[in-house]
Design an enzyme around this catalytic site. Sequence first.
Site, PDB file in Angstrom:
ATOM      1  N   TYR A  68      -0.052   7.035   3.403  1.00 14.55           N
ATOM      2  CA  TYR A  68       0.676   6.107   4.265  1.00 14.55           C
ATOM      3  C   TYR A  68       2.182   6.224   4.023  1.00 14.55           C
ATOM      4  O   TYR A  68       2.632   6.928   3.130  1.00 14.55           O
ATOM      5  CB  TYR A  68       0.177   4.677   4.053  1.00 14.55           C
ATOM      6  CG  TYR A  68      -1.199   4.466   4.639  1.00 14.55           C
ATOM      7  CD1 TYR A  68      -1.371   4.267   5.997  1.00 14.55           C
ATOM      8  CD2 TYR A  68      -2.326   4.492   3.818  1.00 14.55           C
ATOM      9  CE1 TYR A  68      -2.636   4.085   6.537  1.00 14.55           C
ATOM     10  CE2 TYR A  68      -3.599   4.319   4.351  1.00 14.55           C
ATOM     11  CZ  TYR A  68      -3.744   4.114   5.711  1.00 14.55           C
ATOM     12  OH  TYR A  68      -4.991   3.950   6.246  1.00 14.55           O
ATOM     13  N   HIS A 100       0.841  -1.192   0.000  1.00 13.40           N
ATOM     14  CA  HIS A 100       0.000   0.000   0.000  1.00 13.40           C
ATOM     15  C   HIS A 100       0.883   1.252   0.000  1.00 13.40           C
ATOM     16  O   HIS A 100       1.338   1.695   1.041  1.00 13.40           O
ATOM     17  CB  HIS A 100      -0.907  -0.018   1.232  1.00 13.40           C
ATOM     18  CG  HIS A 100      -2.096   0.889   1.125  1.00 13.40           C
ATOM     19  ND1 HIS A 100      -2.024   2.175   0.644  1.00 13.40           N
ATOM     20  CD2 HIS A 100      -3.379   0.677   1.434  1.00 13.40           C
ATOM     21  CE1 HIS A 100      -3.228   2.713   0.678  1.00 13.40           C
ATOM     22  NE2 HIS A 100      -4.070   1.820   1.152  1.00 13.40           N
ATOM     23  N   HIS A 156      -2.539   6.974  -0.441  1.00 17.79           N
ATOM     24  CA  HIS A 156      -3.402   7.610   0.561  1.00 17.79           C
ATOM     25  C   HIS A 156      -2.685   8.132   1.801  1.00 17.79           C
ATOM     26  O   HIS A 156      -3.225   8.085   2.903  1.00 17.79           O
ATOM     27  CB  HIS A 156      -4.541   6.668   0.953  1.00 17.79           C
ATOM     28  CG  HIS A 156      -5.272   6.127  -0.229  1.00 17.79           C
ATOM     29  ND1 HIS A 156      -5.857   6.934  -1.174  1.00 17.79           N
ATOM     30  CD2 HIS A 156      -5.478   4.867  -0.641  1.00 17.79           C
ATOM     31  CE1 HIS A 156      -6.405   6.191  -2.109  1.00 17.79           C
ATOM     32  NE2 HIS A 156      -6.180   4.929  -1.821  1.00 17.79           N
TER      33      HIS A 156
END
Length: 154
Positions: free
Chosen positions: A21, A16, A19
């Site tokens: 992170y 991931h 967003h």
Amino acid sequence: MRHACVHAGFDGVEIHGAHGYLIEQFLKDSANDREDEYGSSLENWGRFALEGGTAVADEIGGRRVGVRLSPFADYMDCHDSDPHALALHMATKLNGIPGGILYLHMVEPRMARADGRRVVPKRLRPYREAFGGTFIAAGGYDREEGNKVVGEGY
């Protein structure tokens, strides 16, 4: 990691890098003000994500690894001054991970906000074409629109 993922019954791992992170904080120039080998240039901003992707692919096999990116998004004040260059760089460089990765999962620009909080009017086709594997476009699709863009070869 191989033992944890495989023995738990998972088919693979999605890294991931979206967003706001940690990985995205290395990728975007608004958050990454480092002056070492992980900062100061597009090549260096992408280094952390690419090293992480390579390490995971080495451990469980690249055909079990996907990467999610949201270069056009502005989550938690994590944005980039040139999201097109960032997206193209990462889509191209991900091809170089030894053994390849299974897919690139990218968030549509229309879901993002840029400087001045306006929607970015771009689409993901250039990054789909730059990446050699399976490409997943996310963001704002319903069944009808999803079927339409798949039918159009997007």
